[in-house]
Design a protein around this motif. Sequence first.
Motif, PDB file in Angstrom:
ATOM      1  N   THR A  67       0.834  -1.192   0.000  1.00  0.00           N
ATOM      2  CA  THR A  67       0.000   0.000   0.000  1.00  0.00           C
ATOM      3  C   THR A  67       0.868   1.240   0.000  1.00  0.00           C
ATOM      4  OG1 THR A  67      -1.703  -1.142   1.258  1.00  0.00           O
ATOM      5  CG2 THR A  67      -1.796   1.252   1.228  1.00  0.00           C
ATOM      6  N   ARG A  68       0.609   2.157  -0.919  1.00  0.00           N
ATOM      7  CA  ARG A  68       1.313   3.431  -0.941  1.00  0.00           C
ATOM      8  C   ARG A  68       0.333   4.533  -0.622  1.00  0.00           C
ATOM      9  NH1 ARG A  68       3.960   0.572  -4.884  1.00  0.00           N
ATOM     10  NH2 ARG A  68       2.283   0.937  -6.331  1.00  0.00           N
ATOM     11  N   THR A  69       0.872   5.691  -0.298  1.00  0.00           N
ATOM     12  CA  THR A  69       0.020   6.814   0.052  1.00  0.00           C
ATOM     13  C   THR A  69      -0.816   7.260  -1.140  1.00  0.00           C
ATOM     14  OG1 THR A  69       0.005   9.022   1.018  1.00  0.00           O
ATOM     15  CG2 THR A  69       1.745   8.568  -0.530  1.00  0.00           C
ATOM     16  N   SER A  70      -2.007   7.717  -0.878  1.00  0.00           N
ATOM     17  CA  SER A  70      -2.809   8.341  -1.931  1.00  0.00           C
ATOM     18  C   SER A  70      -2.369   9.776  -2.075  1.00  0.00           C
ATOM     19  CB  SER A  70      -4.295   8.295  -1.550  1.00  0.00           C
ATOM     20  OG  SER A  70      -4.554   9.168  -0.471  1.00  0.00           O
ATOM     21  N   SER A  71      -2.796  10.416  -3.154  1.00  0.00           N
ATOM     22  CA  SER A  71      -2.371  11.791  -3.388  1.00  0.00           C
ATOM     23  C   SER A  71      -2.953  12.751  -2.370  1.00  0.00           C
ATOM     24  CB  SER A  71      -2.760  12.233  -4.803  1.00  0.00           C
ATOM     25  OG  SER A  71      -4.152  12.142  -4.980  1.00  0.00           O
ATOM     26  N   SER A  72      -3.969  12.342  -1.606  1.00  0.00           N
ATOM     27  CA  SER A  72      -4.535  13.224  -0.595  1.00  0.00           C
ATOM     28  C   SER A  72      -3.841  13.064   0.754  1.00  0.00           C
ATOM     29  CB  SER A  72      -6.036  12.945  -0.420  1.00  0.00           C
ATOM     30  OG  SER A  72      -6.243  11.620  -0.017  1.00  0.00           O
ATOM     31  N   ASP A  73      -3.063  11.967   0.931  1.00  0.00           N
ATOM     32  CA  ASP A  73      -2.325  11.750   2.171  1.00  0.00           C
ATOM     33  C   ASP A  73      -0.912  12.274   1.973  1.00  0.00           C
ATOM     34  OD1 ASP A  73      -3.878   8.539   2.451  1.00  0.00           O
ATOM     35  OD2 ASP A  73      -4.525  10.459   3.255  1.00  0.00           O
ATOM     36  N   GLN A  74      -0.744  13.581   2.154  1.00  0.00           N
ATOM     37  CA  GLN A  74       0.472  14.217   1.701  1.00  0.00           C
ATOM     38  C   GLN A  74       1.605  14.172   2.713  1.00  0.00           C
ATOM     39  OE1 GLN A  74      -0.565  18.146   0.450  1.00  0.00           O
ATOM     40  NE2 GLN A  74      -1.846  17.431  -1.221  1.00  0.00           N
ATOM     41  N   ARG A  75       1.373  13.766   3.955  1.00  0.00           N
ATOM     42  CA  ARG A  75       2.434  13.783   4.941  1.00  0.00           C
ATOM     43  C   ARG A  75       2.614  12.399   5.540  1.00  0.00           C
ATOM     44  NH1 ARG A  75       3.448  19.189   5.985  1.00  0.00           N
ATOM     45  NH2 ARG A  75       1.828  20.578   5.210  1.00  0.00           N
ATOM     46  N   PRO A  76       3.855  11.953   5.673  1.00  0.00           N
ATOM     47  CA  PRO A  76       4.085  10.629   6.238  1.00  0.00           C
ATOM     48  C   PRO A  76       3.791  10.631   7.726  1.00  0.00           C
ATOM     49  CG  PRO A  76       6.162  11.774   5.927  1.00  0.00           C
ATOM     50  CD  PRO A  76       5.098  12.648   5.343  1.00  0.00           C
ATOM     51  N   PRO A  77       3.458   9.475   8.307  1.00  0.00           N
ATOM     52  CA  PRO A  77       3.283   9.421   9.743  1.00  0.00           C
ATOM     53  C   PRO A  77       4.592   9.758  10.442  1.00  0.00           C
ATOM     54  CG  PRO A  77       3.353   7.220   8.789  1.00  0.00           C
ATOM     55  CD  PRO A  77       3.288   8.178   7.650  1.00  0.00           C
ATOM     56  N   ASP A  78       4.507  10.232  11.702  1.00  0.00           N
ATOM     57  CA  ASP A  78       5.711  10.634  12.415  1.00  0.00           C
ATOM     58  C   ASP A  78       6.712   9.490  12.521  1.00  0.00           C
ATOM     59  OD1 ASP A  78       4.705  13.149  12.735  1.00  0.00           O
ATOM     60  OD2 ASP A  78       3.874  12.776  14.720  1.00  0.00           O
ATOM     61  N   HIS A  79       6.219   8.279  12.666  1.00  0.00           N
ATOM     62  CA  HIS A  79       7.107   7.128  12.791  1.00  0.00           C
ATOM     63  C   HIS A  79       6.658   6.058  11.798  1.00  0.00           C
ATOM     64  CE1 HIS A  79       8.889   8.922  16.365  1.00  0.00           C
ATOM     65  NE2 HIS A  79       7.682   9.174  16.785  1.00  0.00           N
ATOM     66  N   GLY A  80       6.509   6.438  10.549  1.00  0.00           N
ATOM     67  CA  GLY A  80       6.074   5.499   9.529  1.00  0.00           C
ATOM     68  C   GLY A  80       7.135   4.457   9.261  1.00  0.00           C
ATOM     69  N   PRO A  81       6.753   3.376   8.628  1.00  0.00           N
ATOM     70  CA  PRO A  81       7.693   2.274   8.413  1.00  0.00           C
ATOM     71  C   PRO A  81       8.762   2.556   7.362  1.00  0.00           C
ATOM     72  CG  PRO A  81       5.574   1.778   7.424  1.00  0.00           C
ATOM     73  CD  PRO A  81       5.384   3.039   8.214  1.00  0.00           C
ATOM     74  N   PHE A  82       8.555   3.526   6.471  1.00  0.00           N
ATOM     75  CA  PHE A  82       9.553   3.807   5.443  1.00  0.00           C
ATOM     76  C   PHE A  82      10.761   4.491   6.086  1.00  0.00           C
ATOM     77  CE2 PHE A  82      11.093   6.491   1.784  1.00  0.00           C
ATOM     78  CZ  PHE A  82      11.591   5.438   1.046  1.00  0.00           C
ATOM     79  N   ASP A  83      11.910   3.849   5.982  1.00  0.00           N
ATOM     80  CA  ASP A  83      13.144   4.319   6.616  1.00  0.00           C
ATOM     81  C   ASP A  83      14.080   4.804   5.522  1.00  0.00           C
ATOM     82  OD1 ASP A  83      15.370   4.769   8.135  1.00  0.00           O
ATOM     83  OD2 ASP A  83      15.470   2.760   9.006  1.00  0.00           O
ATOM     84  N   HIS A  84      14.193   6.114   5.377  1.00  0.00           N
ATOM     85  CA  HIS A  84      14.905   6.735   4.259  1.00  0.00           C
ATOM     86  C   HIS A  84      16.153   7.416   4.817  1.00  0.00           C
ATOM     87  CE1 HIS A  84      14.611   9.711   0.604  1.00  0.00           C
ATOM     88  NE2 HIS A  84      15.479   8.743   0.385  1.00  0.00           N
ATOM     89  N   ARG A  85      17.316   6.820   4.557  1.00  0.00           N
ATOM     90  CA  ARG A  85      18.560   7.288   5.150  1.00  0.00           C
ATOM     91  C   ARG A  85      19.504   7.858   4.083  1.00  0.00           C
ATOM     92  NH1 ARG A  85      20.078   1.764   8.508  1.00  0.00           N
ATOM     93  NH2 ARG A  85      17.996   1.319   9.360  1.00  0.00           N
ATOM     94  N   MET A  86      20.537   8.520   4.574  1.00  0.00           N
ATOM     95  CA  MET A  86      21.525   9.120   3.672  1.00  0.00           C
ATOM     96  C   MET A  86      22.926   8.856   4.214  1.00  0.00           C
ATOM     97  SD  MET A  86      21.810  13.127   2.571  1.00  0.00           S
ATOM     98  CE  MET A  86      22.962  13.705   1.318  1.00  0.00           C
ATOM     99  N   ALA A  87      23.834   8.454   3.339  1.00  0.00           N
ATOM    100  CA  ALA A  87      25.244   8.297   3.680  1.00  0.00           C
ATOM    101  C   ALA A  87      26.065   9.192   2.757  1.00  0.00           C
ATOM    102  CB  ALA A  87      25.677   6.843   3.523  1.00  0.00           C
ATOM    103  N   VAL A  88      26.916  10.026   3.333  1.00  0.00           N
ATOM    104  CA  VAL A  88      27.768  10.924   2.564  1.00  0.00           C
ATOM    105  C   VAL A  88      29.221  10.504   2.779  1.00  0.00           C
ATOM    106  CG1 VAL A  88      28.455  13.326   2.205  1.00  0.00           C
ATOM    107  CG2 VAL A  88      26.100  12.792   2.874  1.00  0.00           C
ATOM    108  N   PHE A  89      29.964  10.402   1.697  1.00  0.00           N
ATOM    109  CA  PHE A  89      31.344   9.935   1.800  1.00  0.00           C
ATOM    110  C   PHE A  89      32.179  10.596   0.715  1.00  0.00           C
ATOM    111  CE2 PHE A  89      28.791   7.117  -0.743  1.00  0.00           C
ATOM    112  CZ  PHE A  89      29.541   6.916  -1.892  1.00  0.00           C
ATOM    113  N   ALA A  90      33.500  10.568   0.931  1.00  0.00           N
ATOM    114  CA  ALA A  90      34.422  11.162  -0.039  1.00  0.00           C
ATOM    115  C   ALA A  90      35.566  10.226  -0.367  1.00  0.00           C
ATOM    116  CB  ALA A  90      34.963  12.489   0.502  1.00  0.00           C
ATOM    117  N   ALA A  91      35.455   8.972   0.083  1.00  0.00           N
ATOM    118  CA  ALA A  91      36.508   7.989  -0.180  1.00  0.00           C
ATOM    119  C   ALA A  91      35.887   6.607  -0.210  1.00  0.00           C
ATOM    120  CB  ALA A  91      37.590   8.068   0.895  1.00  0.00           C
TER     121      ALA A  91
END
Length: 307
Positions: free
Chosen positions: A2-26
């Motif tokens: 199940t994905r969000t509908s276009s009317s559900d524009q904000r994710p839950p505060d602790h939703g299951p989708f875990d979107h992380r970022m790693a920044v590196f230079a080597a």
Amino acid sequence: MTRTSSSDQRPPDHGPFDHRMAVFAADDAFLAAALPFLAEGLAAPGEPPPVAVAGPERLDLLRDALGGDARHVRLVPHADWYTGSAANAVAQLASHLDSRAAPEGHCRLLMEPDWGGRAGRSTRETAEWIRYEALANLLFAPTAATVLCAYDTRTAGAAIVGAARRAHPDTGVYADPVVLAAELDAVAQGPPTACAALLPRPHPAAVRTRAAALGLAPADAELFAEAVAAALASLGPVTGALLWGRAPAVVCELRAERRVEDPLAGFVPPPGGELDPGQGLWFTRQVCAYVDVRDDSKGATVRLQYG
């Protein structure tokens, strides 16, 4: 899944989708972030094999470092995954989650956009990929997927990394995706060219004929006409269309009588792959390199660029 509908524009505060970022230079910093992430996926019961989407040289590093475990990780060159626009990347991730995720949506992906290719080829293109990163937090909010986006400062650069930090909830500078998308939309667009042709009735045949006159091959002109027609089906009444440009960058600008308002318009994948009424912008975004929606007090201006 199940994905969000276009009317559900904000994710839950602790939703299951875990979107992380790693920044590196080597390379060693890349491995220090990637290997523990993939190891968590390999050890997680009930999860499918983790996926690593990255440049060939990065995949070679992973293959060597993983040793025998490499056979349990799906290694995908990023040029094979990111084959088109940012909207195409939404469709690719949605398809992967639908077909390969565990029943509850669990899966793990390490993803490196191709900043040396399409994603970084221009400021205009980069803005679309930052929009994709931001809107992913809304589009996939109900999905129990864990995504680690890898940013190499040797190819992405400081400006791209700074913007991307605002699209990832784990960075400390995360911005509301709706706000970030609105900022991207605030950049002024150039006006139509002086030779832009007005089509009071933008029927597919008229769009196809004009697009062909601007240099698109017959098959491309037909596909562009279909994309314009799909947008019209979503937008409702329009007061006409302007066409200009030179192949492949043929542009059609539609003036709609009502506002679009929804920042996810055209990004929400249709359930089961079948378009519902009003979802024509999804098809339009899959076909066109750029779809720009600008609301104002009297309606919306929607600009479609084929290539």
